[in-house]
Design a protein around this motif. Structure first.
Motif, mmCIF file in Angstrom:
data_model
loop_
_atom_site.group_PDB
_atom_site.id
_atom_site.type_symbol
_atom_site.label_atom_id
_atom_site.label_comp_id
_atom_site.label_asym_id
_atom_site.label_seq_id
_atom_site.Cartn_x
_atom_site.Cartn_y
_atom_site.Cartn_z
ATOM 1 N N MET A 128 0.834 -1.203 0.000
ATOM 2 C CA MET A 128 0.000 0.000 0.000
ATOM 3 C C MET A 128 0.872 1.258 0.000
ATOM 4 S SD MET A 128 -2.987 -1.168 2.664
ATOM 5 C CE MET A 128 -4.011 0.305 2.487
ATOM 6 N N ILE A 129 1.959 1.232 0.760
ATOM 7 C CA ILE A 129 2.874 2.374 0.798
ATOM 8 C C ILE A 129 3.501 2.585 -0.574
ATOM 9 C CG2 ILE A 129 5.053 3.244 1.732
ATOM 10 C CD1 ILE A 129 4.268 1.755 4.378
ATOM 11 N N VAL A 130 3.988 1.501 -1.196
ATOM 12 C CA VAL A 130 4.621 1.590 -2.517
ATOM 13 C C VAL A 130 3.631 2.126 -3.547
ATOM 14 C CG1 VAL A 130 5.612 0.244 -4.418
ATOM 15 C CG2 VAL A 130 6.341 -0.186 -2.063
ATOM 16 N N LYS A 131 2.411 1.593 -3.532
ATOM 17 C CA LYS A 131 1.397 2.029 -4.495
ATOM 18 C C LYS A 131 1.107 3.522 -4.326
ATOM 19 C CE LYS A 131 -3.331 1.003 -6.004
ATOM 20 N NZ LYS A 131 -4.077 2.216 -5.693
ATOM 21 N N THR A 132 0.951 3.955 -3.096
ATOM 22 C CA THR A 132 0.660 5.367 -2.830
ATOM 23 C C THR A 132 1.849 6.247 -3.206
ATOM 24 O OG1 THR A 132 -0.847 4.729 -1.046
ATOM 25 C CG2 THR A 132 -0.059 7.005 -1.052
ATOM 26 N N ALA A 133 3.046 5.856 -2.827
ATOM 27 C CA ALA A 133 4.244 6.657 -3.134
ATOM 28 C C ALA A 133 4.436 6.817 -4.641
ATOM 29 C CB ALA A 133 5.472 6.021 -2.503
ATOM 30 N N LEU A 178 -2.189 6.631 5.445
ATOM 31 C CA LEU A 178 -2.157 5.163 5.522
ATOM 32 C C LEU A 178 -1.840 4.715 6.946
ATOM 33 C CD1 LEU A 178 -0.174 4.228 2.278
ATOM 34 C CD2 LEU A 178 -2.625 3.943 2.687
ATOM 35 N N PHE A 179 -0.840 5.346 7.563
ATOM 36 C CA PHE A 179 -0.482 4.987 8.935
ATOM 37 C C PHE A 179 -1.610 5.306 9.900
ATOM 38 C CE2 PHE A 179 3.676 5.019 6.991
ATOM 39 C CZ PHE A 179 4.346 4.006 7.648
ATOM 40 N N GLU A 180 -2.221 6.477 9.733
ATOM 41 C CA GLU A 180 -3.308 6.878 10.643
ATOM 42 C C GLU A 180 -4.528 5.985 10.514
ATOM 43 O OE1 GLU A 180 -3.775 11.027 9.738
ATOM 44 O OE2 GLU A 180 -2.129 11.603 11.091
ATOM 45 N N SER A 181 -4.763 5.443 9.325
ATOM 46 C CA SER A 181 -5.901 4.544 9.123
ATOM 47 C C SER A 181 -5.553 3.097 9.446
ATOM 48 C CB SER A 181 -6.411 4.636 7.687
ATOM 49 O OG SER A 181 -5.459 4.084 6.784
ATOM 50 N N TYR A 240 10.531 8.924 1.092
ATOM 51 C CA TYR A 240 11.370 8.045 1.902
ATOM 52 C C TYR A 240 10.709 7.760 3.244
ATOM 53 C CZ TYR A 240 14.837 9.934 -1.329
ATOM 54 O OH TYR A 240 15.506 10.336 -2.453
ATOM 55 N N LEU A 241 11.090 6.627 3.833
ATOM 56 C CA LEU A 241 10.768 6.324 5.223
ATOM 57 C C LEU A 241 12.087 6.255 5.967
ATOM 58 C CD1 LEU A 241 8.062 3.500 5.033
ATOM 59 C CD2 LEU A 241 7.716 5.904 5.571
ATOM 60 N N GLU A 242 12.134 6.863 7.142
ATOM 61 C CA GLU A 242 13.336 6.834 7.966
ATOM 62 C C GLU A 242 13.024 6.174 9.297
ATOM 63 O OE1 GLU A 242 14.607 10.872 8.395
ATOM 64 O OE2 GLU A 242 15.390 10.968 6.341
ATOM 65 N N LYS A 243 13.907 5.241 9.679
ATOM 66 C CA LYS A 243 13.825 4.593 10.989
ATOM 67 C C LYS A 243 15.222 4.696 11.587
ATOM 68 C CE LYS A 243 13.196 0.141 13.240
ATOM 69 N NZ LYS A 243 13.299 -1.291 12.987
ATOM 70 N N ILE A 290 9.367 -1.983 -2.336
ATOM 71 C CA ILE A 290 8.717 -2.872 -1.360
ATOM 72 C C ILE A 290 9.748 -3.630 -0.527
ATOM 73 C CG2 ILE A 290 8.400 -4.864 -2.897
ATOM 74 C CD1 ILE A 290 5.538 -5.048 -1.509
ATOM 75 N N MET A 291 10.845 -4.034 -1.141
ATOM 76 C CA MET A 291 11.872 -4.758 -0.387
ATOM 77 C C MET A 291 12.519 -3.847 0.661
ATOM 78 S SD MET A 291 11.637 -7.804 -1.227
ATOM 79 C CE MET A 291 13.026 -8.414 -0.307
#
Length: 88
Positions: free
Chosen positions: A21-26, A80-83, A34-37, A47-48
């Protein structure tokens, strides 16, 4: 550049379905997203990359976007995260 912090609230964390879902939306945006952790930054269109973050329940991430539609991109990913990825 626009960024916003999110917390993973779905119990299963980021597994294959939320990652897709993240990949599709991005990919709907021209901006780099980007996502940062901690000190790790991954491309949200990979996706990988997302799965290898190992982001579980209550993990804090930062959504970062750079480009013409960066604000809309960040808001769409944050939604997406909030839902809770429509899982709960």
């Amino acid at each position: 550049m626009v960024s916003k912090e999110v917390v993973i609230k779905n119990r299963a964390g980021i597994h294959a379905r939320p990652a897709a879902m993240i990949v599709k939306t991005a990919n709907e945006f021209d901006s780099q997203v980007y996502l940062e952790k901690d000190s790790t930054r991954i491309n949200s269109k990979s996706i990988m990359g997302i799965i290898t973050l190992g982001a579980s329940f209550n993990t804090k991430l930062r959504v970062v976007a750079e480009g013409d539609d960066e604000e809309a991109a960040v808001e769409a990913i944050v939604h997406l995260f909030e839902s809770r990825f429509e899982e709960e």
